[in-house]
Design an enzyme around this catalytic site. Structure first.
Site, PDB file in Angstrom:
ATOM      1  CB  CYS A  45     -39.224  -1.548  19.968  1.00  0.00           C
ATOM      2  SG  CYS A  45     -39.157  -0.087  21.007  1.00  0.00           S
TER       3      CYS A  45
HETATM    4  C1  BEZ Z   1     -40.299   2.891  18.331  1.00  0.00           C
HETATM    5  O1  BEZ Z   1     -39.874   1.837  18.784  1.00  0.00           O
HETATM    6  O2  BEZ Z   1     -40.507   3.041  17.143  1.00  0.00           O
HETATM    7  C2  BEZ Z   1     -40.532   4.059  19.230  1.00  0.00           C
HETATM    8  C3  BEZ Z   1     -41.031   3.862  20.519  1.00  0.00           C
HETATM    9  C4  BEZ Z   1     -41.267   4.956  21.317  1.00  0.00           C
HETATM   10  C5  BEZ Z   1     -41.003   6.229  20.866  1.00  0.00           C
HETATM   11  C6  BEZ Z   1     -40.466   6.425  19.584  1.00  0.00           C
HETATM   12  C7  BEZ Z   1     -40.249   5.330  18.777  1.00  0.00           C
END
Ligand code: BEZ
Length: 209
Positions: A45
Site C-alpha cells: 500500500c
Molecule cells: C501490503 O500493503 O503490503 C499488504 C496489505 C495487506 C495484505 C498483504 C499486503
C-alpha cells in the site's frame, strides 16, 4: 447488488484527510480514480500511495482526481502519509477516505471476506464526470496495481468518448483505433474523413488525434 459499469457511482459523505467530502460534489466536472487499499503502514500500500502521488501531474493532465480509501482512521492516515512521503520521495496531496465502519467499503463491495472481514481488497473504480462507473478492477491484497494500465484505460475511455471509437489489445495513445461494428462503412466514411482500413467487415482501423 453489485456495482457494474454504467451504474451511477453511489454518493456518500465521509471524513477524509482533506476534511469531510460528499463524493458527487468531489467528482464535480472531473474524472475520478477511486481506489481502496487494505491498510495503512503496510508495504505494498505504501508503494501504491507513493506512485499515485508521483503521478499527480499525469492525473491532472487527464482531468482525473485520485482518491484512496481504507478502513483506517483519519489520524492513522495522516501519520502514514508522512511515512509515504518520506519513503517514496513524494508529496501526497490527494484525499484518503477514512472508513473504519466499512460504510463505503461495503457499498462499493471492497470487502471480500475470503481475503479479510475488515480490510478492503485493492478495488479500482474509474468514474466519469457524469458520475457513471466506467471501469472496475479488483486486485488481491498481495498484488500492487499497475499504474501504467490505470493511465492507459483512462486514455482509452477518454479517446473513446471523444471520437466514438474502441481500442485494441495493448493499445497505447497515438496508435490506431478500432471503428465499432455498430458504425456502418457509410457512416465511417463520413465520421472518419482521414479514412480507415478494413481487414474484415467487423475489423476496421482508423487514426485519431
Ligand atoms: C501490503 O500493503 O503490503 C499488504 C496489505 C495487506 C495484505 C498483504 C499486503
Amino acid at each position: 447488488m453489485s456495482l457494474r459499469i454504467g451504474d451511477t457511482a453511489p454518493d456518500f459523505t465521509i471524513p477524509t484527510t482533506k476534511g469531510e467530502i460528499s463524493f458527487h460534489d468531489f467528482i464535480g466536472d472531473s474524472w475520478v480514480f477511486f481506489f481502496s487499499h487494505p491498510a495503512d503502514f503496510t508495504p505494498v500500500c505504501t508503494t501504491e500511495m507513493g506512485r499515485t502521488a508521483q503521478l499527480s501531474d499525469e492525473f491532472a493532465k487527464r482531468n482525473v482526481k485520485p482518491i484512496g480509501l481504507s478502513t483506517d482512521t483519519v489520524e492513522e492516515h495522516m501519520k502514514w502519509i508522512a511515512d509515504v512521503d518520506d519513503t517514496q520521495n513524494t508529496v501526497l496531496e490527494f484525499p484518503i477516505i477514512a472508513d473504519p465502519d466499512l460504510k463505503v467499503a461495503q457499498s462499493y463491495e471492497m470487502i471480500h471476506p475470503g481475503e479479510s472481514e475488515t480490510a478492503a481488497v485493492r478495488s479500482v473504480f474509474i468514474i466519469s464526470p457524469n458520475k457513471k462507473i466506467r471501469l472496475t478492477m479488483t486486485y488481491p491484497m498481495s498484488v500492487g496495481r499497475n499504474f501504467d494500465e490505470i493511465l492507459r484505460v483512462i486514455d482509452s475511455l477518454q479517446t473513446g468518448d471523444a471520437h466514438g471509437i474502441a481500442t485494441p489489445a495493448d493499445w497505447r495513445p497515438g496508435e490506431r483505433v478500432i471503428i465499432p461494428p455498430t458504425v456502418t462503412n457509410e457512416e465511417a466514411t463520413a465520421k472518419f474523413p482521414q479514412g480507415f482500413e478494413e481487414i474484415r467487415p467487423y475489423l476496421r482501423y482508423t487514426e485519431v488525434k
